[in-house]
Motif scaffolding. Structure first.
Motif, PDB file in Angstrom:
ATOM      1  N   ALA A 177     -11.501  12.135  19.968  1.00 27.55           N
ATOM      2  CA  ALA A 177     -10.736  10.907  19.732  1.00 27.55           C
ATOM      3  C   ALA A 177     -11.517   9.915  18.878  1.00 27.55           C
ATOM      4  CB  ALA A 177     -10.332  10.264  21.055  1.00 27.55           C
ATOM      5  N   VAL A 178     -12.807   9.773  19.136  1.00 30.36           N
ATOM      6  CA  VAL A 178     -13.617   8.818  18.372  1.00 30.36           C
ATOM      7  C   VAL A 178     -13.716   9.260  16.915  1.00 30.36           C
ATOM      8  CG1 VAL A 178     -15.909   7.777  18.144  1.00 30.36           C
ATOM      9  CG2 VAL A 178     -14.901   8.079  20.411  1.00 30.36           C
ATOM     10  N   ALA A 179     -13.901  10.544  16.692  1.00 31.04           N
ATOM     11  CA  ALA A 179     -13.951  11.055  15.317  1.00 31.04           C
ATOM     12  C   ALA A 179     -12.612  10.832  14.623  1.00 31.04           C
ATOM     13  CB  ALA A 179     -14.320  12.538  15.310  1.00 31.04           C
ATOM     14  N   GLY A 180     -11.531  11.056  15.330  1.00 30.03           N
ATOM     15  CA  GLY A 180     -10.201  10.818  14.774  1.00 30.03           C
ATOM     16  C   GLY A 180      -9.989   9.354  14.438  1.00 30.03           C
ATOM     17  N   MET A 181     -10.460   8.465  15.307  1.00 31.49           N
ATOM     18  CA  MET A 181     -10.340   7.030  15.051  1.00 31.49           C
ATOM     19  C   MET A 181     -11.141   6.641  13.814  1.00 31.49           C
ATOM     20  SD  MET A 181     -10.492   5.697  18.979  1.00 31.49           S
ATOM     21  CE  MET A 181     -10.430   3.956  18.658  1.00 31.49           C
ATOM     22  N   PHE A 182     -12.333   7.192  13.683  1.00 31.17           N
ATOM     23  CA  PHE A 182     -13.174   6.902  12.508  1.00 31.17           C
ATOM     24  C   PHE A 182     -12.494   7.395  11.228  1.00 31.17           C
ATOM     25  CE2 PHE A 182     -16.393   8.355   9.466  1.00 31.17           C
ATOM     26  CZ  PHE A 182     -16.996   7.133   9.175  1.00 31.17           C
ATOM     27  N   LEU A 183     -11.965   8.595  11.248  1.00 28.37           N
ATOM     28  CA  LEU A 183     -11.294   9.138  10.065  1.00 28.37           C
ATOM     29  C   LEU A 183     -10.031   8.341   9.734  1.00 28.37           C
ATOM     30  CD1 LEU A 183     -11.737  12.960  10.694  1.00 28.37           C
ATOM     31  CD2 LEU A 183     -12.900  11.553   8.977  1.00 28.37           C
ATOM     32  N   THR A 184      -9.319   7.903  10.762  1.00 28.91           N
ATOM     33  CA  THR A 184      -8.131   7.078  10.541  1.00 28.91           C
ATOM     34  C   THR A 184      -8.506   5.767   9.874  1.00 28.91           C
ATOM     35  OG1 THR A 184      -7.050   8.072  12.456  1.00 28.91           O
ATOM     36  CG2 THR A 184      -6.179   5.965  11.692  1.00 28.91           C
ATOM     37  N   MET A 185      -9.547   5.117  10.363  1.00 27.50           N
ATOM     38  CA  MET A 185      -9.991   3.852   9.765  1.00 27.50           C
ATOM     39  C   MET A 185     -10.469   4.062   8.326  1.00 27.50           C
ATOM     40  SD  MET A 185      -9.302   1.447  11.773  1.00 27.50           S
ATOM     41  CE  MET A 185     -10.121   0.154  10.888  1.00 27.50           C
ATOM     42  N   THR A 186     -11.114   5.183   8.063  1.00 31.99           N
ATOM     43  CA  THR A 186     -11.540   5.491   6.697  1.00 31.99           C
ATOM     44  C   THR A 186     -10.322   5.638   5.782  1.00 31.99           C
ATOM     45  OG1 THR A 186     -13.500   6.629   7.542  1.00 31.99           O
ATOM     46  CG2 THR A 186     -12.859   7.108   5.273  1.00 31.99           C
ATOM     47  N   GLY A 187      -9.303   6.330   6.248  1.00 29.13           N
ATOM     48  CA  GLY A 187      -8.080   6.492   5.459  1.00 29.13           C
ATOM     49  C   GLY A 187      -7.379   5.168   5.206  1.00 29.13           C
ATOM     50  N   ILE A 188      -7.318   4.313   6.220  1.00 35.41           N
ATOM     51  CA  ILE A 188      -6.698   2.991   6.061  1.00 35.41           C
ATOM     52  C   ILE A 188      -7.469   2.172   5.033  1.00 35.41           C
ATOM     53  CG2 ILE A 188      -6.257   0.792   7.227  1.00 35.41           C
ATOM     54  CD1 ILE A 188      -5.763   2.467   9.778  1.00 35.41           C
ATOM     55  N   THR A 189      -8.789   2.215   5.124  1.00 32.72           N
ATOM     56  CA  THR A 189      -9.623   1.473   4.173  1.00 32.72           C
ATOM     57  C   THR A 189      -9.370   1.950   2.754  1.00 32.72           C
ATOM     58  OG1 THR A 189     -11.310   1.185   5.883  1.00 32.72           O
ATOM     59  CG2 THR A 189     -12.005   0.847   3.606  1.00 32.72           C
ATOM     60  N   LEU A 190      -9.268   3.254   2.555  1.00 32.35           N
ATOM     61  CA  LEU A 190      -9.002   3.791   1.219  1.00 32.35           C
ATOM     62  C   LEU A 190      -7.625   3.350   0.716  1.00 32.35           C
ATOM     63  CD1 LEU A 190     -10.451   7.405   1.571  1.00 32.35           C
ATOM     64  CD2 LEU A 190     -11.415   5.495   0.266  1.00 32.35           C
ATOM     65  N   CYS A 191      -6.627   3.324   1.599  1.00 32.83           N
ATOM     66  CA  CYS A 191      -5.283   2.872   1.201  1.00 32.83           C
ATOM     67  C   CYS A 191      -5.315   1.417   0.749  1.00 32.83           C
ATOM     68  CB  CYS A 191      -4.302   3.016   2.360  1.00 32.83           C
ATOM     69  SG  CYS A 191      -3.680   4.662   2.609  1.00 32.83           S
ATOM     70  N   VAL A 192      -6.005   0.584   1.514  1.00 31.64           N
ATOM     71  CA  VAL A 192      -6.055  -0.842   1.186  1.00 31.64           C
ATOM     72  C   VAL A 192      -6.825  -1.073  -0.099  1.00 31.64           C
ATOM     73  CG1 VAL A 192      -6.943  -3.083   1.950  1.00 31.64           C
ATOM     74  CG2 VAL A 192      -5.750  -1.604   3.569  1.00 31.64           C
ATOM     75  N   VAL A 193      -7.976  -0.440  -0.246  1.00 32.60           N
ATOM     76  CA  VAL A 193      -8.795  -0.623  -1.445  1.00 32.60           C
ATOM     77  C   VAL A 193      -8.041  -0.145  -2.683  1.00 32.60           C
ATOM     78  CG1 VAL A 193     -10.893   0.187  -2.616  1.00 32.60           C
ATOM     79  CG2 VAL A 193     -10.994  -0.587  -0.249  1.00 32.60           C
ATOM     80  N   SER A 194      -7.319   0.965  -2.569  1.00 35.96           N
ATOM     81  CA  SER A 194      -6.596   1.477  -3.736  1.00 35.96           C
ATOM     82  C   SER A 194      -5.410   0.592  -4.116  1.00 35.96           C
ATOM     83  CB  SER A 194      -6.103   2.899  -3.474  1.00 35.96           C
ATOM     84  OG  SER A 194      -5.074   2.901  -2.517  1.00 35.96           O
ATOM     85  N   SER A 195      -4.946  -0.256  -3.195  1.00 37.70           N
ATOM     86  CA  SER A 195      -3.806  -1.112  -3.514  1.00 37.70           C
ATOM     87  C   SER A 195      -4.216  -2.504  -3.984  1.00 37.70           C
ATOM     88  CB  SER A 195      -2.899  -1.244  -2.291  1.00 37.70           C
ATOM     89  OG  SER A 195      -3.551  -1.995  -1.302  1.00 37.70           O
ATOM     90  N   LEU A 196      -5.502  -2.781  -4.012  1.00 41.59           N
ATOM     91  CA  LEU A 196      -5.967  -4.081  -4.490  1.00 41.59           C
ATOM     92  C   LEU A 196      -5.807  -4.181  -5.997  1.00 41.59           C
ATOM     93  CD1 LEU A 196      -9.200  -4.522  -2.364  1.00 41.59           C
ATOM     94  CD2 LEU A 196      -7.001  -5.623  -2.010  1.00 41.59           C
ATOM     95  N   ASP A 197      -5.685  -5.401  -6.489  1.00 44.49           N
ATOM     96  CA  ASP A 197      -5.543  -5.661  -7.915  1.00 44.49           C
ATOM     97  C   ASP A 197      -6.848  -5.297  -8.618  1.00 44.49           C
ATOM     98  OD1 ASP A 197      -4.858  -6.540 -10.402  1.00 44.49           O
ATOM     99  OD2 ASP A 197      -4.697  -8.669  -9.835  1.00 44.49           O
ATOM    100  N   PRO A 198      -6.819  -4.376  -9.605  1.00 45.46           N
ATOM    101  CA  PRO A 198      -8.049  -3.957 -10.283  1.00 45.46           C
ATOM    102  C   PRO A 198      -8.768  -5.116 -10.976  1.00 45.46           C
ATOM    103  CG  PRO A 198      -6.221  -2.519 -10.879  1.00 45.46           C
ATOM    104  CD  PRO A 198      -5.663  -3.640 -10.090  1.00 45.46           C
ATOM    105  N   SER A 199      -8.050  -6.099 -11.518  1.00 48.48           N
ATOM    106  CA  SER A 199      -8.715  -7.202 -12.187  1.00 48.48           C
ATOM    107  C   SER A 199      -9.504  -8.057 -11.193  1.00 48.48           C
ATOM    108  CB  SER A 199      -7.704  -8.080 -12.921  1.00 48.48           C
ATOM    109  OG  SER A 199      -6.790  -8.646 -11.998  1.00 48.48           O
ATOM    110  N   LYS A 200      -9.041  -8.172  -9.984  1.00 53.95           N
ATOM    111  CA  LYS A 200      -9.766  -8.916  -8.958  1.00 53.95           C
ATOM    112  C   LYS A 200     -10.956  -8.126  -8.435  1.00 53.95           C
ATOM    113  CE  LYS A 200      -5.863 -11.649  -7.438  1.00 53.95           C
ATOM    114  NZ  LYS A 200      -4.927 -11.954  -6.342  1.00 53.95           N
ATOM    115  N   GLN A 201     -10.842  -6.781  -8.421  1.00 51.98           N
ATOM    116  CA  GLN A 201     -11.954  -5.956  -7.983  1.00 51.98           C
ATOM    117  C   GLN A 201     -13.121  -6.083  -8.950  1.00 51.98           C
ATOM    118  OE1 GLN A 201     -10.489  -1.969  -7.618  1.00 51.98           O
ATOM    119  NE2 GLN A 201      -9.526  -2.354  -5.635  1.00 51.98           N
TER     120      GLN A 201
END
Length: 139
Positions: free
Chosen positions: A110-134
């Motif tokens: 469960a802990v490994a699954g939670m870590f992988l889930t949080m990693t996936g969420i982070t990637l989704c959020v980072v990929s949706s940020l405005d590139p000019s602001k990044q």
């Protein structure tokens, strides 16, 4: 592009949904003892049981308020971001709240699954940020 308000709205929805799931489960305890002779009276008796049960109705109303916020947030947020972020965080909130209420945690992975889930969420959020602001943040 996702704004901070949209992201916080998705997190709020996840908390409202995820934290109320185990409470809704607890609130329905005892409904199996409600028995009536016909299907219609059985349905009405179960409905009455739930409506008069504050340990069910309060989490239900909080859960539904999360649905209202989600519906509003979908009008401004990309669907490809909103759905995976909300569903994943809801799952994590459900696991954590369930554990705090004494439920089984979900096994040794469960802990490994939670870590992988949080990693996936982070990637989704980072990929949706405005590139000019990044780029400005890096410089």
């Amino acid at each position: 592009m996702v704004s901070v308000v949209e992201l916080l709205s998705l997190v709020l929805v996840s908390i409202l949904w995820g934290c109320t799931n185990p409470l809704l489960k607890r609130g329905t305890q005892g409904i199996e003892t409600v028995t009536r002779p016909s299907k219609l009276t059985q349905l009405l008796a179960e409905f009455k049981f739930l409506l008069l049960n504050f340990s069910y109705i309060v989490p239900f109303l909080l859960n539904q308020s999360g649905s209202l916020i989600y519906y509003y947030t979908l009008s401004t947020t990309e669907l490809s971001l909103a759905v995976p972020v909300t569903n994943s965080l809801t799952f994590l909130c459900t696991l954590i709240t369930g554990k705090l209420l004494g439920e089984e945690f979900g096994g040794k992975y469960a802990v490994a699954g939670m870590f992988l889930t949080m990693t996936g969420i982070t990637l989704c959020v980072v990929s949706s940020l405005d590139p000019s602001k990044q780029n400005k943040a890096i410089v």
